[in-house]
Structure formats: C-alpha cells, structure tokens
Design an enzyme around this catalytic site. Structure first.
Site, short mmCIF file in Angstrom:
data_model
loop_
_atom_site.label_atom_id
_atom_site.label_comp_id
_atom_site.label_asym_id
_atom_site.label_seq_id
_atom_site.Cartn_x
_atom_site.Cartn_y
_atom_site.Cartn_z
N SER A 142 0.80 -1.23 0.00
CA SER A 142 0.00 0.00 0.00
C SER A 142 0.83 1.27 0.00
O SER A 142 0.29 2.35 -0.25
CB SER A 142 -0.93 0.01 1.22
OG SER A 142 -1.87 -1.03 1.14
N HIS A 486 -1.18 -9.93 -0.40
CA HIS A 486 -1.78 -9.20 -1.51
C HIS A 486 -1.74 -10.05 -2.77
O HIS A 486 -1.01 -11.04 -2.84
CB HIS A 486 -1.01 -7.90 -1.77
CG HIS A 486 -1.09 -6.93 -0.64
ND1 HIS A 486 -0.30 -5.81 -0.56
CD2 HIS A 486 -1.86 -6.91 0.47
CE1 HIS A 486 -0.59 -5.13 0.53
NE2 HIS A 486 -1.53 -5.79 1.19
#
Length: 564
Positions: A142, A486
């Site tokens: 992120s 992820h």
C-alpha cells in the site's frame, strides 16, 4: 420460453419440475455411477431452484436489458470541463473479486439472489484497469501504490512520497529533497484549494500518509517505531510529525480516522482505553495541532462528529481510536462514526472553500480483513465504503466534481466452484471435492484459514456442519501463513464527473495522479485549463458560407450558358 400468465400455471409447472427432479435423482441412485449421481443431483437442485422462482428472465427480458444498456452507453455524455473538486476513494485491497463478492453480498442482505445487485460505483459511466506493480515488485504494497496514484511516480515497496533513488530503511537518503515527490494534495494547496483525508485506519498508515509524508520506511509512523530500526528521530521526522508539523499535512482542513496513540507521549493516557501513548520523544502532537489551529476542532467520538459546528469550524482533526478504527461488524461497543458519516462531514467542511477541494477517502480495513482471512468482514467493509461513495455522489454536482473509485492492490480471495444462482455467498459451493467433502464458495490462496481447511494430518476438514457464515469464520486457504498476502492482478478504476472519460483502458497506476492534476488544473504537468486557453486563443476560421453558395450558383449558371 413459455410465458406464464397466472399462478395456477406456475404451480403446475413447479410440480412437474419437482417430480422430474425426484425421478432423475432416483435414476441416478439406480445407476450407481459416481459422475452420473453428481450430474443428476445437480439437475435436481437446478430444477428445484427454478421451480421456486417465477420464470421471468426469458429471452425477451435479456434482450430488453441489453438494449437498455446499449442505449445508456450511446447516450453517455462526456463532461469536458475543469473539475473544481476531486474526491478520490481508495478501497484498500478491493480486488475485482472483492467488488463482485460485495455486490452479491449486498444483494443477499437485501433478500435478493444477489448476482443482479449493483454497488453505487458500478453505475459510474467510465471504468478502466490499473496495473499495480511497483518498481521493485510484481505484487505491490500500500505504500508504493499510494505514492503512484497520489504523486504520479512509481517507487519501491514500503516507501512513501519518494522515488526509487531512496534506499529502504535509509534515513539519510530520505532527507534528500531531490528524491521527494509531491502529492496531489500539495498541488491542490498551491492552487489555493482545500484538502483533507478520511480513513478507517490510522491516519499515519500507508494510504493516508501518501498524501503528505516522505519516508524510507512506511512503518515509521512514530518515533517509537523508528527506534526499532535504530533511526535518530531528531534527524528524520516520523510520519505523525510530518502530518502535524510539515506541509502539506499541517494545512489539511480535514483529518479523520484512527491512530491517537501515535501522536501522544507515553506519559499521557488514552481518553477511551486508558492505555499510554506511544511516543518516546515526549511530544504531544495533538496538543501541537490544536495550538496551531485556534479556529479548528479536535474530536474523538461519533457524538462530537455529528454535533460538529461545521459553519463555525475552520479545520477538524478527529482521531476516533488509539490505532485502527474497529471493523464495522465489531464496532458496536465503540463510539465510532461510520465511513459514510466521516465522508459527509469532510465534504461539508471542504465545500465551504470557494476554490474547491481535493479529498481522499479510504476504506482501509477491507485490506486488513482480507489479511485476517475474514472474508465476511472484508465484504461488510466494502459495503460501508460503497455507502460513503453514495453519500459523496448525493452531496456533489456531476458538473464540477470528479469522483474516482479504485483500489491500490488485489488480494488472493477467489469466488469458485459451481454454486447455484442465489446460493449463500458465504456458504458452501454446493459441489464436492474429489475427497467427497464440500468446500466454500470463497477461499484464499494463502492465509490464516489453513487450520480451518486441513487437520493436523493434512486431511481436509469436513465443513458440512460448520457455520461458514459466522463473523469470526476464517475462509479456507491453500497455504498456511499468519497473514494472507496481496495479489498482483489488476484492479478496477471507476470514474464520474469532469474528465472521467480519461479512464477507458488499461493504465499504469501512476497515471491516475496525472489525470487528477489535469482535470483540476493543478501541478506542473498538462492541465485542462492550459489546453482550453490554447484552443480559445487560436483565432477560428470564419467561413463565408453565403459567398461560397453564390459562387457555386454563378459557376453552374456560366457552365449552362456556355454549353448552350
């Protein structure tokens, strides 16, 4: 397909289909072939399901729907003007499979089959795909993604607001301003626009930090975190310091989210939990913010937010939890505002600025629920995120506000098997594995749900009597790992408003920042305002249509007379 005109005909049809299902099932048992039993059971289930709903989705239904969608597309009008305001919605970890699952989950909560449901941003006129890899990784985090979509520059994982020249965890290289990259918030402030951030995570977490911080390690949210890496906090400011003490963070009109403990010293206790603050340097950054914003308001609860005197408050900092805000499904004991409520207040605050604004709204806990292997919580967080989008859409004008909805990266959750239409999304798929045991529709490629998948002998657990719809249930995973990872697949971009038509393809993620700058006429790159001015400054060619027509008439007359 036959059209039923009365309930008696429907009942007769249903009875016949149920009888057929029973016969097929009996035939399957008599044959004794495993595959045949599976096929007949599936046929029986489909027949029973069809008998329980009116037969309305025939060829005419789908043709009419297709034609309406085509007409909608043909009637789509570009809004080719400047965006006075930009609201950027970031669903952290909101993969395409998350969007699909949330859509079904939303519909099923409303008593529908679910697949036909729409999220608010499903209706946006323009969509695209974003390629999320970073300069050093196929699968992004992120931090590097926040840098990409907020500054227009891709960078390495775990770093924020700096380019790839900065070495991870190296405080010295972090200090070089030549390696800093500014965000759309800095560009907006330079253009005298108001700015703000809203999140369900700590306001110092990777996504919101991407709007204001420049750090060689995303974990340096306070000086205590820096100490674990041997960083001299007197040399390199941590993320909380940069929000309160440096531009553009200190100029934000709105700061709403969690993370109180990262702003207070350990000599202070939290107003909600009584726990000590985290800071070792003795700084009370909340007190500093209050001192620097004499006409602002610091708040810590939902009650204070909903009762905020927006008209009489120039800026607001709301920190509603010591760390991340609670998951929505687990927040009943906390006096927390919802993401929708925070978004409404943020827009009300920023709308007071005549020059417009740029607002970031993050549904940050979608990502963390996925990491926890708790798909139900992730989907509920996505629904709350969608409600915030709907609120923004209702509070703003399509003509002057560009709204973008996207994600920073994907996750490994899949929607799999062959579940029937309307099957409980959180339940079992309806099929069996080769081990003759059922499996869930939702699962993860890896994560903490491995123990709910396999026993200590590596044998898959029978889920027949397990409540897979429970809030605390961990969806099965194929690889044991404490935190699900992820995913590297593309994520979607949804856009509406001025210049939204610039999202119609497959783009590098950092392209998003360049579109925002162009639309709002901020930053150093191409701007809509410049293009418009250049176009209007070019003198248009005036065509003397009457003279041309007269010339043609005279020419034809001359030709006729000459030939005569």
């Amino acid at each position: 397909m036959a059209q039923f005109v009365d309930s008696e005909a429907r009942m007769m049809y249903s009875s016949k289909m149920i009888l057929l299902a029973v016969v097929l099932a009996l035939l399957g048992v008599a044959h004794g072939d495993g595959q045949h039993r599976d096929n007949t059971a599936r046929a029986a289930a489909r027949a029973a399901a069809k008998s329980n709903r009116a037969v309305t989705e025939d060829a005419a239904y789908w043709n009419q729907l297709g034609q309406q969608l085509l007409l909608d597309e043909l009637g789509k009008q570009r809004i080719n003007s400047q965006a006075k305001n930009i609201i950027f919605f970031l669903g952290d970890g909101m993969s395409i499979s998350t969007v699909t699952a949330a859509r079904i989950y939303k519909g099923q909560k409303a008593g529908k089959t679910g697949e036909e449901e729409q999220l608010t941003f499903d209706r946006f006129p323009y969509t695209a795909l974003s390629r999320t890899y970073c300069t050093d990784a196929q699968v992004a985090d992120s931090a590097c993604t926040a840098t990409a979509y907020l500054t227009g520059v891709k960078t390495d994982t775990d770093t924020i607001g700096i380019d790839a020249n900065v070495e991870f965890n190296n405080c010295t290289t972090q200090l070089d301003p030549a390696f800093h990259v500014d965000s759309v918030m800095a560009w907006a402030q330079a253009a005298n626009k108001a700015t703000g951030i809203v999140t369900t995570t700590r306001v110092t977490h990777a996504t919101p930090a991407g709007t204001y911080a420049h750090v060689a390690n995303r974990d340096w949210e306070d000086d205590y975190a820096q100490s674990f890496d041997g960083v001299d906090s007197t040399i390199c400011d941590d993320i909380a310091e940069q929000l309160v003490l440096s531009s553009p963070g200190k100029n934000f009109k709105v700061i709403l989210g969690g993370g109180r403990a990262y702003f207070t010293p350990r000599t202070m206790t939290d107003i909600e939990t009584g726990a000590a603050g985290r800071r070792r340097d003795g700084q009370d950054l909340i007190g500093q913010w209050v001192s620097d914003h004499p006409t602002g308001k610091y708040i810590t609860s939902r009650d204070e937010l909903v009762n905020l005197d927006v008209a009489g408050t120039d800026s607001v900092m709301g920190l509603f939890s010591p760390a991340h805000m609670e998951y929505f499904l687990e927040s009943s004991a906390a006096n927390n505002p919802t993401l929708e409520e925070m978004t409404r207040t943020a827009i009300q605050m920023l709308q007071k600025d005549a020059n417009g604004y740029v607002l970031l709204v993050e549904g940050g806990r979608i990502d963390q629920a996925h990491h926890d292997g708790r798909a139900k919580l992730a989907l509920e967080e996505t629904i709350q995120f969608d409600l915030a989008v709907a609120a923004a859409l209702n509070m703003t004008s399509r003509q002057d506000t560009l709204i973008i909805v996207t994600a920073d990266h994907s996750h490994t959750m899949t929607i799999n098997g062959y579940p029937e239409r309307g099957n409980n999304l959180l339940g079992l798929s309806g099929d069996m594995g080769d081990d003759e045991k059922p499996y869930t529709t939702l699962s993860y490629a890896n994560g903490p749900g491995y123990p709910t998948t396999f026993d200590e002998n590596g044998t898959r657990i029978d889920l027949t009597n397990v409540d897979t719809t429970a809030d605390e249930y961990l969806q099965p995973s194929a690889v044991p790992i404490y935190s699900e990872t992820h995913g590297g697949d593309d994520v979607a971009i949804f856009a509406i408003g001025p210049q939204a038509h610039l999202f119609q393809g497959v783009y590098e993620q950092h392209y998003i920042a360049h579109v925002m700058a162009y639309a709002a006429c901020v930053g150093d790159g191409l701007k809509y305002c410049d293009a418009k001015e250049s176009s209007s400054s070019s003198r248009p060619i005036v065509v003397p249509y009457v003279l041309i027509a007269e010339f043609i008439m005279v020419w034809f007359a001359g030709q006729f007379l000459f030939r005569s």
